[in-house]
Scaffold this motif. Structure first.
Motif, mmCIF file in Angstrom:
data_model
loop_
_atom_site.group_PDB
_atom_site.id
_atom_site.type_symbol
_atom_site.label_atom_id
_atom_site.label_comp_id
_atom_site.label_asym_id
_atom_site.label_seq_id
_atom_site.Cartn_x
_atom_site.Cartn_y
_atom_site.Cartn_z
ATOM 1 N N THR A 126 0.859 -1.182 0.000
ATOM 2 C CA THR A 126 0.000 0.000 0.000
ATOM 3 C C THR A 126 0.898 1.235 0.000
ATOM 4 O OG1 THR A 126 0.010 0.216 2.395
ATOM 5 C CG2 THR A 126 -1.691 -1.213 1.431
ATOM 6 N N LEU A 127 0.263 2.403 -0.005
ATOM 7 C CA LEU A 127 1.020 3.654 0.083
ATOM 8 C C LEU A 127 1.113 4.124 1.532
ATOM 9 C CD1 LEU A 127 0.349 3.428 -2.962
ATOM 10 C CD2 LEU A 127 0.162 5.902 -3.022
ATOM 11 N N GLY A 128 1.240 3.180 2.449
ATOM 12 C CA GLY A 128 1.379 3.526 3.856
ATOM 13 C C GLY A 128 0.165 3.077 4.657
ATOM 14 N N GLY A 129 0.257 3.251 5.964
ATOM 15 C CA GLY A 129 -0.792 2.756 6.846
ATOM 16 C C GLY A 129 -2.146 3.395 6.578
ATOM 17 N N ALA A 130 -2.171 4.713 6.443
ATOM 18 C CA ALA A 130 -3.445 5.394 6.211
ATOM 19 C C ALA A 130 -4.073 4.905 4.913
ATOM 20 C CB ALA A 130 -3.237 6.906 6.160
ATOM 21 N N ASP A 131 -3.238 4.651 3.917
ATOM 22 C CA ASP A 131 -3.753 4.137 2.653
ATOM 23 C C ASP A 131 -4.267 2.709 2.817
ATOM 24 O OD1 ASP A 131 -4.154 4.222 -0.240
ATOM 25 O OD2 ASP A 131 -2.499 2.796 -0.337
ATOM 26 N N ARG A 285 -4.874 -7.208 8.458
ATOM 27 C CA ARG A 285 -3.798 -6.549 9.199
ATOM 28 C C ARG A 285 -3.179 -5.475 8.315
ATOM 29 N NH1 ARG A 285 -0.210 -7.387 13.396
ATOM 30 N NH2 ARG A 285 1.930 -6.696 13.015
ATOM 31 N N VAL A 286 -3.040 -4.279 8.870
ATOM 32 C CA VAL A 286 -2.496 -3.152 8.113
ATOM 33 C C VAL A 286 -1.185 -2.729 8.763
ATOM 34 C CG1 VAL A 286 -2.917 -0.792 7.342
ATOM 35 C CG2 VAL A 286 -4.824 -2.416 7.480
ATOM 36 N N GLU A 287 -0.118 -2.768 7.991
ATOM 37 C CA GLU A 287 1.193 -2.330 8.495
ATOM 38 C C GLU A 287 1.704 -1.151 7.677
ATOM 39 O OE1 GLU A 287 4.311 -4.659 9.893
ATOM 40 O OE2 GLU A 287 3.161 -6.511 10.161
ATOM 41 N N THR A 288 2.694 -0.500 8.226
ATOM 42 C CA THR A 288 3.329 0.617 7.538
ATOM 43 C C THR A 288 4.829 0.551 7.769
ATOM 44 O OG1 THR A 288 3.531 3.024 7.448
ATOM 45 C CG2 THR A 288 2.970 2.077 9.578
ATOM 46 N N PHE A 289 5.588 1.101 6.842
ATOM 47 C CA PHE A 289 7.029 1.238 7.065
ATOM 48 C C PHE A 289 7.377 2.603 7.656
ATOM 49 C CE2 PHE A 289 6.804 -2.072 3.772
ATOM 50 C CZ PHE A 289 7.517 -3.063 4.425
ATOM 51 N N SER A 290 6.350 3.389 7.979
ATOM 52 C CA SER A 290 6.599 4.764 8.420
ATOM 53 C C SER A 290 7.347 4.842 9.737
ATOM 54 C CB SER A 290 5.274 5.518 8.553
ATOM 55 O OG SER A 290 4.686 5.693 7.289
ATOM 56 N N LYS A 291 7.072 3.938 10.654
ATOM 57 C CA LYS A 291 7.656 4.077 11.989
ATOM 58 C C LYS A 291 8.997 3.360 12.098
ATOM 59 C CE LYS A 291 3.450 5.618 12.659
ATOM 60 N NZ LYS A 291 3.079 6.937 12.168
ATOM 61 N N ILE A 292 9.164 2.252 11.388
ATOM 62 C CA ILE A 292 10.408 1.496 11.533
ATOM 63 C C ILE A 292 11.413 1.832 10.435
ATOM 64 C CG2 ILE A 292 9.491 -0.390 12.915
ATOM 65 C CD1 ILE A 292 9.076 -1.941 10.296
ATOM 66 N N GLY A 300 3.549 0.733 2.757
ATOM 67 C CA GLY A 300 3.088 -0.173 3.795
ATOM 68 C C GLY A 300 2.557 -1.425 3.138
ATOM 69 N N PHE A 301 1.855 -2.247 3.910
ATOM 70 C CA PHE A 301 1.250 -3.432 3.297
ATOM 71 C C PHE A 301 0.059 -3.897 4.115
ATOM 72 C CE2 PHE A 301 4.703 -4.993 6.013
ATOM 73 C CZ PHE A 301 4.135 -6.050 6.714
ATOM 74 N N VAL A 302 -0.779 -4.681 3.474
ATOM 75 C CA VAL A 302 -1.874 -5.347 4.175
ATOM 76 C C VAL A 302 -1.626 -6.848 4.125
ATOM 77 C CG1 VAL A 302 -3.638 -3.576 3.786
ATOM 78 C CG2 VAL A 302 -3.323 -5.398 2.096
ATOM 79 N N VAL A 303 -2.096 -7.518 5.174
ATOM 80 C CA VAL A 303 -2.092 -8.984 5.231
ATOM 81 C C VAL A 303 -3.545 -9.403 5.377
ATOM 82 C CG1 VAL A 303 -1.188 -11.034 6.396
ATOM 83 C CG2 VAL A 303 0.058 -8.860 6.566
ATOM 84 N N LEU A 319 -7.638 4.187 -7.315
ATOM 85 C CA LEU A 319 -7.426 5.213 -6.286
ATOM 86 C C LEU A 319 -5.991 5.720 -6.211
ATOM 87 C CD1 LEU A 319 -9.541 3.812 -3.315
ATOM 88 C CD2 LEU A 319 -10.188 5.567 -4.968
ATOM 89 N N THR A 320 -5.023 4.854 -6.321
ATOM 90 C CA THR A 320 -3.645 5.288 -6.050
ATOM 91 C C THR A 320 -2.629 4.865 -7.098
ATOM 92 O OG1 THR A 320 -3.177 3.254 -4.825
ATOM 93 C CG2 THR A 320 -3.949 5.156 -3.542
ATOM 94 N N ARG A 321 -2.924 3.812 -7.872
ATOM 95 C CA ARG A 321 -1.905 3.134 -8.685
ATOM 96 C C ARG A 321 -0.831 2.542 -7.759
ATOM 97 N NH1 ARG A 321 -5.526 6.927 -10.114
ATOM 98 N NH2 ARG A 321 -6.331 6.301 -12.109
ATOM 99 N N SER A 322 0.285 2.156 -8.349
ATOM 100 C CA SER A 322 1.291 1.421 -7.586
ATOM 101 C C SER A 322 2.037 2.335 -6.619
ATOM 102 C CB SER A 322 2.279 0.774 -8.555
ATOM 103 O OG SER A 322 2.841 1.754 -9.388
ATOM 104 N N PRO A 323 2.569 1.749 -5.553
ATOM 105 C CA PRO A 323 3.483 2.523 -4.706
ATOM 106 C C PRO A 323 4.694 2.936 -5.539
ATOM 107 C CG PRO A 323 3.024 0.337 -3.758
ATOM 108 C CD PRO A 323 2.485 0.329 -5.144
ATOM 109 N N ASN A 324 5.337 4.020 -5.136
ATOM 110 C CA ASN A 324 6.462 4.511 -5.928
ATOM 111 C C ASN A 324 7.630 3.536 -5.899
ATOM 112 O OD1 ASN A 324 8.979 5.729 -4.293
ATOM 113 N ND2 ASN A 324 7.133 5.769 -3.018
#
Lengths: 474, 474
Positions: A126-131, A285-292, A300-303, A319-324
């Motif tokens: 995903t494009l981060g947790g909020a996404d 499950r929704v994760e993000t790479f923002s904090k680590i 981020g990613f979803v499981v 809505l977003t297309r691919s993550p950069n």
């Protein structure tokens, strides 16, 4: 619906179901005698040799707040190593769910660290947790649907729910100092039509189970089991937002605290995910790479059950297309440089160590502060995350009426600004300010942003001063 | 509405108008005696020293398809140069509209190259061209609203329109070999209630005016003036999608063709934007960095009346959040390394030169091909872009009935696949396949992706072979 089908499939929104791809490049006719080496003139993809960037050397930090450079690695335009992401792939158009080498790393991480019980889980970037949350609402929520929230929560996600026409229903906590709402949730669900007349039963519960924002607490395993049983009984999804669980803490003063956990010890110490309890596939499950890693990556990613993945792809396509590609490339290649999944986990333990040190400095200072000694405030020692919430004991204030929590908290904030410390009022993180006012006598403070531990100590001085003024100036 | 107010403000969707921010960090009380150095504990932002990446050296390409490395520049974690974007800023949470140093570069570029007539234009970053279009539909289109499209178009944008409940209304071209629809548009608008009973008058026209996808052609300035006059009269927005205009071509065989244009000459040679004609603020220009830098960056921008910018920000806040920081940092710092806006323009001329060479090789080969000589196919020599469309002269086919364009084109595609060349059928890029069938006797071919000019020549051999087989095998 077969026994093995994810129960969430039946909950997918009409919007997500109804999307039709507007592609134009998939209709290559099948022929009996295809050419062995067809020339591809279909896609409007620039050849990678049009890209101005040919390579990049990234300097890694040895550990958080170490300013020596530990290691440098190169990302090249064309790599023969299929585990690496090269510039040719990263900077091209790509699949909306993420590039395969990174997805493979993420799968390895989830298998090693998160350990979902379900066999048929899959991941998608995903494009981060909020996404990740926004897409999950997009996939599940039709206009008029209800979603349950912990009464205090990361309120920007409400915007994503409103965007989909969803209605937030807050669930009251027994107290902000203990993260439990099993009774309240059960009562609400068992008496839904009486308590929420006219509203459909909930499609989902949005929860930040470990290192709750703003409270910092983690739900017990018993609480999680109870919630998941209620989800089974009342057929709703559990959306588990997990930005903070890897910043995992011991309680202040715990003699067993270690800053040199092995990866196995670290993993064993984590508060478990709802996915470790989910046998039917109703947890996302929704994760993000923002904090680590870093927020600006927007990654981020979803499981979730793999049956849901086409709906996430459909959502991303429109809505977003691919993550950069830079973020995918540098993250993937950083993980490789660190030694793969084990190196990634080890990096996380270093980040966690710094947060734990900060937390203990900060909570320790609060517990030694004049305002604490006088009973004016008490920190909520967090289980994980970036926040320490501080309860202001307004019930001891001379002017406390039982009905003026908000007034006294606003006055506290004025004193805090005067003393030189900026915080978030708990009330502003409630779904329903009126409902939550009796429990809004706290502020959320972030220990993540300041440069040094000394600044945290000074912040505590100021918070204490503000509390003393609140209670003693009148 | 005052005289100076953008006419688009009255067209903004209820959705975009109705959004309320779900922030929780903006309520810091004003006090008479604020602390001079407040400590910031509000935001859950990780200090940049938590980021694993400390610096990056990027190797630039001297020109497209040059494999020597021309230049390397460093992006550091903390820079004192306010024109640079450092890692501290790039990898942090940031404003949804883009980082200021990059926005300032983009403004300089727009002022120098695009030259909007309106005084009150402003720019905002997006996550690429498709995102710019999606956000524009989000800002303007309510369910049931209509949007005009050129009958052949980049059909994935229809998905973004459908997402907002909009209805696409195609406008017929006089012919695919000339990009003109002034009469058709005027007739449609003047007789709207008769021709489109029950549909509201259009909110917008979506156009790819220069280097149209799939046709490759540019509208004349007279055509643009006529369209903008119709937009004024019938009060709709013009959404100008401009991924291709900088890949600007001379006609094949033009003796004046130069591969060493100065920046001034290059700018003077460009097909003008609708924004050069717009005095009232009804044009939204959508650009992307995908074609002149790289698609995987997921970065672009919109140019519009600044009064619209809050709605774009509102859309971004809930739909995408900010563009990723790596792309903003590397793009901004690449532009600086190239020498600022002038260096950026010079890079674009190099990209354009390679596309122009490819276009001339390809069109030249088509004009020398047996199938062209026999009258079976004719290339549409494009004005700009990445595509050359090739008309298949099905009306000369022995089995042409007047009503079997699609059947013959499908047969052509079978022959092409057998010959070893993959293309896009024009029909698949139409808004309404039935309406456009009489003009669907062409294929779109991308000259952007293959590695060498020789592959383009071989592709022409195969296209020619396929056309010969189509006409002569039966």
């Amino acid at each position: 619906m077969t026994d093995n089908e994810s129960p969430l499939l039946a909950l997918v929104s009409q919007r997500a179901r109804g999307r039709v791809p507007h592609d134009f490049w998939h209709d290559v006719p099948k022929v009996a005698n295809p050419h062995p080496k067809p020339i591809q003139l279909i896609g409007g993809l620039p050849n990678y040799q049009f890209f101005p960037i040919k390579g990049a050397d990234v300097q890694l930090r040895d550990a958080p707040f170490y300013n020596t450079t530990a290691d440098t690695f190169r990302s090249v335009d064309v790599s023969s190593d299929s585990a690496r992401i090269d510039i040719k792939a990263a900077l091209q158009y790509s699949e909306v769910g993420g590039l395969e080498p990174l997805l493979e790393q993420i799968r390895g991480f989830v298998k090693r660290v998160v350990r979902p019980k379900l066999q048929s889980w899959e991941v998608q970037c995903t494009l981060g947790g909020a996404d990740g949350i926004a897409k999950t609402f997009d996939v599940l929520v039709d206009p008029g649907d209800t979603v349950l929230f912990e009464e205090f929560t990361f309120v920007p996600v409400l915007g994503s729910l409103v965007e989909r026409g969803g209605i937030a229903v807050p669930v009251r906590l027994s107290a902000v100092t203990e993260f439990d709402y099993g009774n309240e949730l059960e009562t609400l669900l068992e008496n839904w039509t009486t308590l929420k007349p006219g509203l459909p039963k909930p499609k989902a519960l949005y929860t930040i189970p470990n290192g709750h924002n703003p409270l910092g607490l983690a739900q017990t395993i018993e609480h999680k089991k109870r919630v998941i049983a209620l989800a089974e009984k009342h057929n709703f999804a559990i959306i588990e937002d997990e930005p903070y669980s890897y910043l995992n803490f011991d309680k202040y003063g715990d003699p067993a605290t270690s800053y040199s956990l092995s990866n196995d010890e670290f993993i064993a110490s984590l508060n478990p995910s709802y996915t470790t309890l989910d046998t039917s596939g109703r947890v996302v499950r929704v994760e993000t790479f923002s904090k680590i890693f870093a927020p600006g990556m927007r990654l981020g990613f979803v499981v979730a059950d793999k049956a849901l993945m086409p709906f996430y792809s459909g959502s991303a396509a429109v809505l977003t297309r691919s993550p950069n590609g830079y973020s995918q490339m540098f993250l993937n290649n950083t993980i490789l440089q660190l030694g793969g999944v084990e190196g990634w986990i080890h990096w996380i333990t270093k980040v966690r160590n710094e947060y734990l040190q900060r937390k203990n400095v900060y909570v320790g200072a609060l517990l030694s502060s004049p305002a604490y000694t006088k009973g004016y405030l008490s920190p909520i020692d967090p289980s994980c995350g970036m926040f320490v919430s501080v309860v202001i004991n307004v019930d001891k204030h001379p002017r406390f009426s039982g009905a003026n929590v908000h007034e006294l908290m606003e006055l506290f904030y004025v004193k805090a600004v005067e003393a030189g410390v900026l915080v978030v009022l708990g009330r502003n993180m409630s779904v329903d300010k009126q409902l939550s006012e009796p429990r809004s006598n706290f502020v959320r403070t972030a220990i993540s942003f300041v440069d040094t531990h000394d600044v945290l100590r000074e912040a505590v001085n100021r918070l204490s001063e503000a509390a003393v003024r609140l209670f003693e100036d009148e």
